[in-house]
Write an enzyme that holds these catalytic residues in place. Structure first.
Site, PDB file in Angstrom:
ATOM      1  N   SER A 176       0.942  -1.213  -0.114  1.00 56.59           N
ATOM      2  CA  SER A 176       0.008   0.039  -0.032  1.00 56.59           C
ATOM      3  C   SER A 176       0.816   1.068  -0.046  1.00 56.59           C
ATOM      4  O   SER A 176       1.669   1.348  -0.783  1.00 56.59           O
ATOM      5  CB  SER A 176      -0.956   0.021   0.943  1.00 56.59           C
ATOM      6  OG  SER A 176      -1.757   1.128   1.073  1.00 56.59           O
ATOM      7  N   THR A 177       0.952   1.956   0.939  1.00 60.04           N
ATOM      8  CA  THR A 177       1.462   3.198   0.908  1.00 60.04           C
ATOM      9  C   THR A 177       3.129   3.167   1.046  1.00 60.04           C
ATOM     10  O   THR A 177       3.667   2.304   1.678  1.00 60.04           O
ATOM     11  CB  THR A 177       1.357   4.115   2.394  1.00 60.04           C
ATOM     12  OG1 THR A 177      -0.126   4.190   2.559  1.00 60.04           O
ATOM     13  CG2 THR A 177       1.782   5.594   2.213  1.00 60.04           C
ATOM     14  N   HIS A 202      -2.419  -1.321  -3.328  1.00 62.88           N
ATOM     15  CA  HIS A 202      -3.501  -0.058  -3.338  1.00 62.88           C
ATOM     16  C   HIS A 202      -3.433   0.982  -4.181  1.00 62.88           C
ATOM     17  O   HIS A 202      -2.648   1.647  -4.127  1.00 62.88           O
ATOM     18  CB  HIS A 202      -3.800   0.318  -1.989  1.00 62.88           C
ATOM     19  CG  HIS A 202      -4.085  -0.913  -0.835  1.00 62.88           C
ATOM     20  ND1 HIS A 202      -4.012  -0.490   0.199  1.00 62.88           N
ATOM     21  CD2 HIS A 202      -4.654  -2.130  -1.063  1.00 62.88           C
ATOM     22  CE1 HIS A 202      -4.271  -1.923   1.059  1.00 62.88           C
ATOM     23  NE2 HIS A 202      -4.490  -2.736   0.197  1.00 62.88           N
ATOM     24  N   ASP A 298      -4.551  -4.657   5.917  1.00 59.15           N
ATOM     25  CA  ASP A 298      -4.718  -5.653   4.719  1.00 59.15           C
ATOM     26  C   ASP A 298      -3.499  -6.407   4.450  1.00 59.15           C
ATOM     27  O   ASP A 298      -2.498  -5.964   4.480  1.00 59.15           O
ATOM     28  CB  ASP A 298      -4.979  -4.595   3.536  1.00 59.15           C
ATOM     29  CG  ASP A 298      -5.745  -5.512   2.236  1.00 59.15           C
ATOM     30  OD1 ASP A 298      -6.138  -6.624   2.498  1.00 59.15           O
ATOM     31  OD2 ASP A 298      -5.756  -4.934   1.485  1.00 59.15           O
TER      32      ASP A 298
END
Length: 358
Positions: A176-177, A202, A298
């Site tokens: 993600s990030t 993401h 997640d």
């Protein structure tokens, strides 16, 4: 009890409707304060100096100065403001967004238009603003991280790793990030001819294609967006398209993809958990799960499924993560076999693949 200071946000966009939408959405969160708005970067410059925001939401196409030029100026000035780009989801907008990440943007979101609703943006916006703030805080207070933005990989030992006929091994990766940069470092460091690699990052719709194309140009093997119901082949890496969940299904001794637009999981579509759980069910003890930088949890439950099916899990170490959220959640769940920094991840993946049953 100490009161936590709210995250100060400056909203920069030439559309009055978008400025209001972002402001109204963020103002609903008690941990966020919108301290100002600006309709172009020249006004934003003055407000950054005066209001000292923690995070800025930034449009790419604006009058007098475009967002990418302004972002590069901020980077050259070593600004401490975290930037969340909100871009159109056209192909041109995706390329601009990718360049924005090269210029230091923490996150990219799709701008609301005919195909991306205001409600879709609202569901993700506060999460990504907080993630960007956390990422900037980490690098602001971590001299080690700030001093080593580039990842250096040594030569990998490939013995016993090349896929062979009937090979059931499968690698699934979640991020993600900070994950776009991590993937752009990790994937090209892996050799050609490996068992198939599936990735969930993401990411907004259309931006995933630009990311896949950029990595494909750097890698020794094919990297592209996945399509629905395709045969998953060795020597390729398939990335989940933005706004679609990517899953794996067993098929005739091998695997096929499944793309769905079922509801978001952890406010995300694609979601890492869905990929990992499906890979655990399809590949079982032949599955290798890899979880990279990202905010939230997640992937942790998906790694639990991989562990219970007999597979192996690797996570990125806190020292190299932009956000040590998703890997931490998996570690705390007790389902991780090994944790390594990003520079050691390519060789660790190869070593682990050589120990998995084919």
């Amino acid at each position: 009890m100490e009161i936590k200071r709210r995250i100060k946000v400056l909203v920069v966009d030439d559309s009055a409707m978008v400025r209001k939408t972002i402001t109204d959405t963020l103002s609903l969160d008690p941990e966020i304060e919108v301290v100002g708005v600006a309709n172009d970067p020249l006004i934003a410059k003055e407000k950054v100096a005066r209001l000292q925001p923690d995070v800025m939401t930034l449009d790419m196409e604006m009058p007098r100065m475009d967002g990418l030029t302004y972002l590069r100026q901020l980077q050259s000035e070593r600004s401490v403001v975290a930037v969340v780009v909100i871009s159109s989801i056209t192909q041109k907008g995706s390329q601009l967004a990718l360049e924005a990440m090269d210029a230091g943007a923490c996150e990219v979101l799709a701008k609301p238009d005919g195909s991306t609703s205001v409600g879709t943006l609202a569901a993700k916006l506060t999460f990504h603003v907080k993630a960007a703030h956390a990422a900037k805080q980490r690098f602001r207070h971590s001299p080690k991280a700030a001093a080593t933005p580039a990842v250096s990989f040594g030569k990998t030992n490939q013995d016993g790793v090349q896929a062979r006929p009937g090979d059931r091994r499968l690698v699934v990766v979640g991020a993600s990030t900070g994950g776009v940069e991590a993937l752009r470092a990790l994937l090209p460091a892996l050799p050609a001819g490996l068992p198939p690699i599936l990735v969930v990052q993401h990411i907004p719709a259309f931006f995933s294609k630009a990311v896949a194309e950029r990595i494909n140009a750097l890698a020794e093997y094919e990297v592209r967006e996945a399509v629905d119901n395709e045969l998953i082949l060795p020597g390729q890496c398939l990335i989940a398209p933005g706004n679609y969940h990517l899953m794996v299904v067993a098929h005739s001794g091998g695997y096929r993809t499944r793309l769905t637009q079922s509801p978001p999981v952890h406010h995300c579509r694609p979601a890492v958990d869905l990929l990992f759980r499906s890979a655990a069910a399809a590949a079982r003890r032949h599955c290798l799960g890899v979880l990279l930088t990202g905010m939230g949890s997640d992937g942790a439950l998906g790694m639990q499924a991989i562990r219970e099916a007999g597979g192996i899990n690797l996570t990125e170490h806190e020292d190299s993560c932009v956000i040590y959220g998703m890997p931490r959640a998996a570690v705390q769940l007790g389902v991780v076999d090994k944790t390594v920094t990003l520079d050691r991840m390519p060789q660790t993946i190869l070593d682990t693949l050589s120990s998995l049953p084919a």
